[in-house]
Design a protein around this motif. Structure first.
Motif, PDB file in Angstrom:
ATOM      1  N   ILE A 299       0.840  -1.210   0.000  1.00 46.11           N
ATOM      2  CA  ILE A 299       0.000   0.000   0.000  1.00 46.11           C
ATOM      3  C   ILE A 299       0.870   1.253   0.000  1.00 46.11           C
ATOM      4  O   ILE A 299       0.647   2.196  -0.769  1.00 46.11           O
ATOM      5  N   VAL A 300       1.908   1.253   0.847  1.00 49.99           N
ATOM      6  CA  VAL A 300       2.792   2.418   0.953  1.00 49.99           C
ATOM      7  C   VAL A 300       3.575   2.618  -0.341  1.00 49.99           C
ATOM      8  O   VAL A 300       3.716   3.741  -0.836  1.00 49.99           O
ATOM      9  N   LEU A 301       4.072   1.530  -0.923  1.00 48.63           N
ATOM     10  CA  LEU A 301       4.826   1.628  -2.171  1.00 48.63           C
ATOM     11  C   LEU A 301       3.957   2.180  -3.307  1.00 48.63           C
ATOM     12  O   LEU A 301       4.389   3.052  -4.074  1.00 48.63           O
TER      13      LEU A 301
ATOM     14  N   ALA B  63       2.624  10.764   4.419  1.00 43.03           N
ATOM     15  CA  ALA B  63       2.137   9.438   4.037  1.00 43.03           C
ATOM     16  C   ALA B  63       1.112   8.904   5.036  1.00 43.03           C
ATOM     17  O   ALA B  63       0.074   8.355   4.652  1.00 43.03           O
ATOM     18  N   ALA B  64       1.389   9.086   6.335  1.00 40.67           N
ATOM     19  CA  ALA B  64       0.481   8.577   7.374  1.00 40.67           C
ATOM     20  C   ALA B  64      -0.885   9.266   7.288  1.00 40.67           C
ATOM     21  O   ALA B  64      -1.923   8.615   7.415  1.00 40.67           O
ATOM     22  N   ASP B  65      -0.883  10.574   7.048  1.00 35.72           N
ATOM     23  CA  ASP B  65      -2.155  11.302   6.946  1.00 35.72           C
ATOM     24  C   ASP B  65      -2.981  10.798   5.772  1.00 35.72           C
ATOM     25  O   ASP B  65      -4.205  10.625   5.872  1.00 35.72           O
ATOM     26  N   ALA B  66      -2.312  10.552   4.646  1.00 40.04           N
ATOM     27  CA  ALA B  66      -3.026  10.130   3.445  1.00 40.04           C
ATOM     28  C   ALA B  66      -3.498   8.684   3.534  1.00 40.04           C
ATOM     29  O   ALA B  66      -4.494   8.310   2.894  1.00 40.04           O
ATOM     30  N   LEU B  67      -2.818   7.860   4.324  1.00 37.89           N
ATOM     31  CA  LEU B  67      -3.130   6.430   4.378  1.00 37.89           C
ATOM     32  C   LEU B  67      -3.966   6.032   5.593  1.00 37.89           C
ATOM     33  O   LEU B  67      -4.119   4.847   5.883  1.00 37.89           O
TER      34      LEU B  67
ATOM     35  N   THR C 201       3.389   4.688  12.949  1.00 39.67           N
ATOM     36  CA  THR C 201       4.541   3.797  13.201  1.00 39.67           C
ATOM     37  C   THR C 201       4.630   2.715  12.122  1.00 39.67           C
ATOM     38  O   THR C 201       5.727   2.369  11.670  1.00 39.67           O
ATOM     39  N   ALA C 202       3.476   2.189  11.679  1.00 42.03           N
ATOM     40  CA  ALA C 202       3.470   1.160  10.637  1.00 42.03           C
ATOM     41  C   ALA C 202       3.928   1.739   9.312  1.00 42.03           C
ATOM     42  O   ALA C 202       4.666   1.098   8.544  1.00 42.03           O
ATOM     43  N   VAL C 203       3.504   2.959   9.018  1.00 42.05           N
ATOM     44  CA  VAL C 203       3.907   3.625   7.769  1.00 42.05           C
ATOM     45  C   VAL C 203       5.408   3.887   7.787  1.00 42.05           C
ATOM     46  O   VAL C 203       6.107   3.673   6.786  1.00 42.05           O
ATOM     47  N   GLN C 204       5.930   4.359   8.930  1.00 39.14           N
ATOM     48  CA  GLN C 204       7.361   4.636   9.060  1.00 39.14           C
ATOM     49  C   GLN C 204       8.178   3.355   8.841  1.00 39.14           C
ATOM     50  O   GLN C 204       9.194   3.353   8.126  1.00 39.14           O
ATOM     51  N   LYS C 205       7.702   2.273   9.430  1.00 37.23           N
ATOM     52  CA  LYS C 205       8.400   0.984   9.295  1.00 37.23           C
ATOM     53  C   LYS C 205       8.391   0.520   7.841  1.00 37.23           C
ATOM     54  O   LYS C 205       9.404   0.036   7.319  1.00 37.23           O
TER      55      LYS C 205
END
Length: 226
Positions: free
Chosen positions: A11-13, A28-32, A40-44
């Motif tokens: 999803i992040v990619l 990215a975290a705000d958009a997802l 934390t999951a997005v950062q990882k």
């Protein structure tokens, strides 16, 4: 429920490639958030993708900026860029034409909405015809010399008017008696005293008692003539 780690990375990619612009973790975290992904999951996932070489990043102090790998995208040559610009210009013209058409249609709709319906026109026509008929009937009566005001109503108005004139005459006389007494014993000039007290005569405000009084006599003569 949050997606699994491999799904999170996918999803992040996909998001980073679609955006193809510099992003930090918060962007990215705000958009997802719609995917129930926490920061934390997005950062990882971003770090994992960067370590795997699927995206690139640069560090600015303590912050990392991530961006899609540019070698995965086809870069157009000058000829293709020129064609794309031409197509864009054409699309812009078409867009303006569509906007103009939409504006004209909206104006037409507003115009139609402001017009009366057939039922409203018929109702208004009926009302106007009734008013015209009533005025024509009054006009005929006036031409035939028919009195439209009842004698008792006319007399009541004349009596009330006569009473008001008598009250006016009485108050004028009372004022004149008091005023003459005051001014006779006052050392001040009458005009100055009048202005100082804010007193105004009938004539000062454009009224003539005699004019209004004569209307009574005129009405009596007219009544006898009839």
């Amino acid at each position: 429920m949050a997606p699994k780690s491999d799904n999170t990375e996918a999803i992040v990619l996909n998001f980073v490639n679609e955006q193809n612009r510099p992003l930090n973790t918060q962007n990215a975290a705000d958009a997802l958030q719609k995917f129930n992904l926490k920061k934390t999951a997005v950062q990882k996932a971003l770090d994992s993708l960067a370590d795997a070489g699927k995206i690139t990043f640069k560090e600015y102090g303590k912050q990392k900026i991530y961006i899609a790998r540019q070698d995965q995208f086809e870069i157009p040559n000058n000829e293709e860029l020129a064609q794309m610009k031409e197509e864009n210009a054409t699309l812009q013209e078409q867009l303006q034409e569509k906007k103009k058409t939409i504006s004209e249609v909206e104006s037409e709709i507003k115009s139609l909405q402001s017009n009366l319906t057939l039922e409203e026109i018929q109702e208004k026509d009926s009302k106007l015809r009734k008013e015209v008929k009533e005025m024509e009937e009054k006009l005929i009566k006036l031409r035939e010399g028919i009195t439209l005001v009842r004698p008792e109503d006319k007399k009541a108005v004349q009596d009330m008017y006569s009473d008001k004139i008598n009250q006016w005459r009485k108050r004028k006389r009372m004022f004149r008696e008091v005023w003459d007494t005051v001014t006779e014993n006052s050392p001040k000039d009458v005009k100055e005293l009048k202005e100082e007290l804010g007193i105004e005569y009938d004539e000062d405000v454009g009224l003539s008692f005699q004019t209004y009084s004569d209307l009574i006599q005129h009405g009596k003569k007219r009544a006898r003539g009839q």
